[in-house]
Design a protein around this motif. Structure first.
Motif, PDB file in Angstrom:
ATOM      1  N   ILE A  97      -8.335   4.283 -19.943  1.00 61.91           N
ATOM      2  CA  ILE A  97      -7.329   3.449 -20.644  1.00 61.91           C
ATOM      3  C   ILE A  97      -8.295   2.480 -21.459  1.00 61.91           C
ATOM      4  CG2 ILE A  97      -5.470   1.877 -20.085  1.00 61.91           C
ATOM      5  CD1 ILE A  97      -4.757   3.604 -17.607  1.00 61.91           C
ATOM      6  N   ASP A  98      -7.864   2.327 -22.554  1.00 61.45           N
ATOM      7  CA  ASP A  98      -8.529   1.415 -23.332  1.00 61.45           C
ATOM      8  C   ASP A  98      -7.920   0.127 -23.219  1.00 61.45           C
ATOM      9  OD1 ASP A  98     -10.240   3.202 -24.368  1.00 61.45           O
ATOM     10  OD2 ASP A  98      -8.673   3.556 -26.093  1.00 61.45           O
ATOM     11  N   ASN A  99      -6.649  -0.266 -23.013  1.00 61.17           N
ATOM     12  CA  ASN A  99      -5.945  -1.536 -23.013  1.00 61.17           C
ATOM     13  C   ASN A  99      -5.221  -1.547 -21.714  1.00 61.17           C
ATOM     14  OD1 ASN A  99      -4.908  -4.194 -23.372  1.00 61.17           O
ATOM     15  ND2 ASN A  99      -3.742  -3.591 -25.149  1.00 61.17           N
ATOM     16  N   PRO A 100      -5.931  -1.693 -20.624  1.00 60.50           N
ATOM     17  CA  PRO A 100      -5.214  -1.727 -19.184  1.00 60.50           C
ATOM     18  C   PRO A 100      -4.149  -2.946 -19.148  1.00 60.50           C
ATOM     19  CG  PRO A 100      -7.531  -2.368 -19.013  1.00 60.50           C
ATOM     20  CD  PRO A 100      -7.270  -1.876 -20.480  1.00 60.50           C
ATOM     21  N   ILE A 101      -4.318  -3.996 -19.771  1.00 67.50           N
ATOM     22  CA  ILE A 101      -3.610  -5.220 -19.687  1.00 67.50           C
ATOM     23  C   ILE A 101      -2.223  -4.940 -19.999  1.00 67.50           C
ATOM     24  CG2 ILE A 101      -2.982  -7.614 -20.386  1.00 67.50           C
ATOM     25  CD1 ILE A 101      -6.044  -7.979 -20.542  1.00 67.50           C
ATOM     26  N   GLU A 102      -1.918  -4.074 -21.144  1.00 73.62           N
ATOM     27  CA  GLU A 102      -0.483  -3.786 -21.355  1.00 73.62           C
ATOM     28  C   GLU A 102       0.163  -2.909 -20.471  1.00 73.62           C
ATOM     29  OE1 GLU A 102      -0.885  -0.155 -24.480  1.00 73.62           O
ATOM     30  OE2 GLU A 102      -0.716  -2.010 -25.140  1.00 73.62           O
ATOM     31  N   ILE A 103      -0.433  -2.243 -19.473  1.00 72.65           N
ATOM     32  CA  ILE A 103      -0.089  -1.268 -18.466  1.00 72.65           C
ATOM     33  C   ILE A 103       0.108  -1.871 -17.230  1.00 72.65           C
ATOM     34  CG2 ILE A 103      -0.042   0.840 -17.277  1.00 72.65           C
ATOM     35  CD1 ILE A 103      -1.450   1.951 -19.730  1.00 72.65           C
ATOM     36  N   PHE A 104      -1.098  -2.502 -16.571  1.00 69.11           N
ATOM     37  CA  PHE A 104      -1.077  -2.983 -15.264  1.00 69.11           C
ATOM     38  C   PHE A 104      -0.858  -4.568 -15.314  1.00 69.11           C
ATOM     39  CE2 PHE A 104      -3.984   0.677 -15.258  1.00 69.11           C
ATOM     40  CZ  PHE A 104      -3.223   1.434 -14.454  1.00 69.11           C
TER      41      PHE A 104
ATOM     42  N   VAL B  60       3.552  -1.102  -7.538  1.00 66.67           N
ATOM     43  CA  VAL B  60       2.296  -2.054  -7.196  1.00 66.67           C
ATOM     44  C   VAL B  60       1.193  -1.130  -6.451  1.00 66.67           C
ATOM     45  CG1 VAL B  60       1.743  -3.497  -5.129  1.00 66.67           C
ATOM     46  CG2 VAL B  60       3.952  -3.741  -6.014  1.00 66.67           C
ATOM     47  N   PHE B  61       0.089  -1.678  -7.152  1.00 67.28           N
ATOM     48  CA  PHE B  61      -1.040  -0.840  -6.724  1.00 67.28           C
ATOM     49  C   PHE B  61      -2.245  -1.848  -6.417  1.00 67.28           C
ATOM     50  CE2 PHE B  61       0.869   2.668  -9.249  1.00 67.28           C
ATOM     51  CZ  PHE B  61       0.794   3.594  -8.438  1.00 67.28           C
ATOM     52  N   GLY B  62      -3.138  -1.662  -5.501  1.00 66.26           N
ATOM     53  CA  GLY B  62      -4.261  -2.041  -5.296  1.00 66.26           C
ATOM     54  C   GLY B  62      -5.238  -2.401  -6.283  1.00 66.26           C
ATOM     55  N   SER B  63      -6.009  -3.421  -6.442  1.00 69.92           N
ATOM     56  CA  SER B  63      -6.965  -3.602  -7.506  1.00 69.92           C
ATOM     57  C   SER B  63      -7.945  -2.215  -7.438  1.00 69.92           C
ATOM     58  CB  SER B  63      -7.651  -4.907  -7.462  1.00 69.92           C
ATOM     59  OG  SER B  63      -8.441  -4.950  -6.183  1.00 69.92           O
ATOM     60  N   ASP B  64      -8.461  -1.869  -6.412  1.00 71.65           N
ATOM     61  CA  ASP B  64      -9.283  -0.583  -6.387  1.00 71.65           C
ATOM     62  C   ASP B  64      -8.521   0.457  -7.037  1.00 71.65           C
ATOM     63  OD1 ASP B  64     -11.231  -1.956  -5.225  1.00 71.65           O
ATOM     64  OD2 ASP B  64     -11.010  -1.115  -3.377  1.00 71.65           O
ATOM     65  N   GLU B  65      -7.544   0.938  -6.667  1.00 72.33           N
ATOM     66  CA  GLU B  65      -6.610   1.990  -7.382  1.00 72.33           C
ATOM     67  C   GLU B  65      -6.430   1.724  -8.646  1.00 72.33           C
ATOM     68  OE1 GLU B  65      -4.060   2.667  -3.151  1.00 72.33           O
ATOM     69  OE2 GLU B  65      -3.280   1.383  -4.753  1.00 72.33           O
ATOM     70  N   ILE B  66      -6.090   0.459  -9.252  1.00 71.89           N
ATOM     71  CA  ILE B  66      -6.118   0.233 -10.627  1.00 71.89           C
ATOM     72  C   ILE B  66      -7.271   0.582 -11.305  1.00 71.89           C
ATOM     73  CG2 ILE B  66      -5.780  -1.494 -12.465  1.00 71.89           C
ATOM     74  CD1 ILE B  66      -3.559  -2.693 -10.367  1.00 71.89           C
ATOM     75  N   GLN B  67      -8.376   0.184 -10.919  1.00 74.64           N
ATOM     76  CA  GLN B  67      -9.875   0.570 -11.556  1.00 74.64           C
ATOM     77  C   GLN B  67      -9.944   1.828 -11.524  1.00 74.64           C
ATOM     78  OE1 GLN B  67     -11.570  -2.043 -13.021  1.00 74.64           O
ATOM     79  NE2 GLN B  67     -12.478  -0.315 -13.736  1.00 74.64           N
ATOM     80  N   ILE B  68      -9.761   2.660 -10.527  1.00 74.84           N
ATOM     81  CA  ILE B  68      -9.855   4.124 -10.836  1.00 74.84           C
ATOM     82  C   ILE B  68      -9.111   4.755 -11.670  1.00 74.84           C
ATOM     83  CG2 ILE B  68      -9.600   6.544  -9.414  1.00 74.84           C
ATOM     84  CD1 ILE B  68     -10.496   4.709  -6.936  1.00 74.84           C
ATOM     85  N   MET B  69      -7.786   4.290 -11.852  1.00 76.66           N
ATOM     86  CA  MET B  69      -7.153   5.080 -12.830  1.00 76.66           C
ATOM     87  C   MET B  69      -7.548   4.421 -14.110  1.00 76.66           C
ATOM     88  SD  MET B  69      -3.061   4.770 -11.235  1.00 76.66           S
ATOM     89  CE  MET B  69      -3.025   3.203 -10.377  1.00 76.66           C
ATOM     90  N   ILE B  70      -7.992   3.354 -14.450  1.00 81.93           N
ATOM     91  CA  ILE B  70      -8.352   3.013 -15.583  1.00 81.93           C
ATOM     92  C   ILE B  70      -9.602   3.660 -16.057  1.00 81.93           C
ATOM     93  CG2 ILE B  70      -9.688   1.038 -16.933  1.00 81.93           C
ATOM     94  CD1 ILE B  70      -7.817  -1.092 -15.155  1.00 81.93           C
TER      95      ILE B  70
END
Length: 66
Positions: free
Chosen positions: A55-62, A40-50
């Motif tokens: 990351i070209d296809n974040p849907i398959e990971i996040f 579990v990560f917050g949306s801001d954290e996910i965006q920074i990682m992307i």
């Protein structure tokens, strides 16, 4: 559900450690490892990682379905 196995692979592929990514998203490595454990990560954290990991296809990971 976050595919932490794929995320770990992308982190390694890009030459970063999990501690490096923790610092980039503004949390401690310990907190990062805990978040990886529960997937579990917050949306801001996910965006920074992307952005940082290019990351070209974040849907398959996040946003993977179980």
């Amino acid at each position: 559900m976050i595919r932490t196995d794929k995320l770990r692979g992308v982190i390694a592929e890009k030459g970063y450690s999990q501690s490096d990514i923790a610092r980039k998203i503004g949390i401690t490595p310990k907190t990062f490892y805990e978040k990886m454990k529960i997937g579990v990560f917050g949306s801001d954290e996910i965006q920074i990682m992307i952005d940082e990991l290019h990351i070209d296809n974040p849907i398959e990971i996040f946003f993977a379905e179980e």
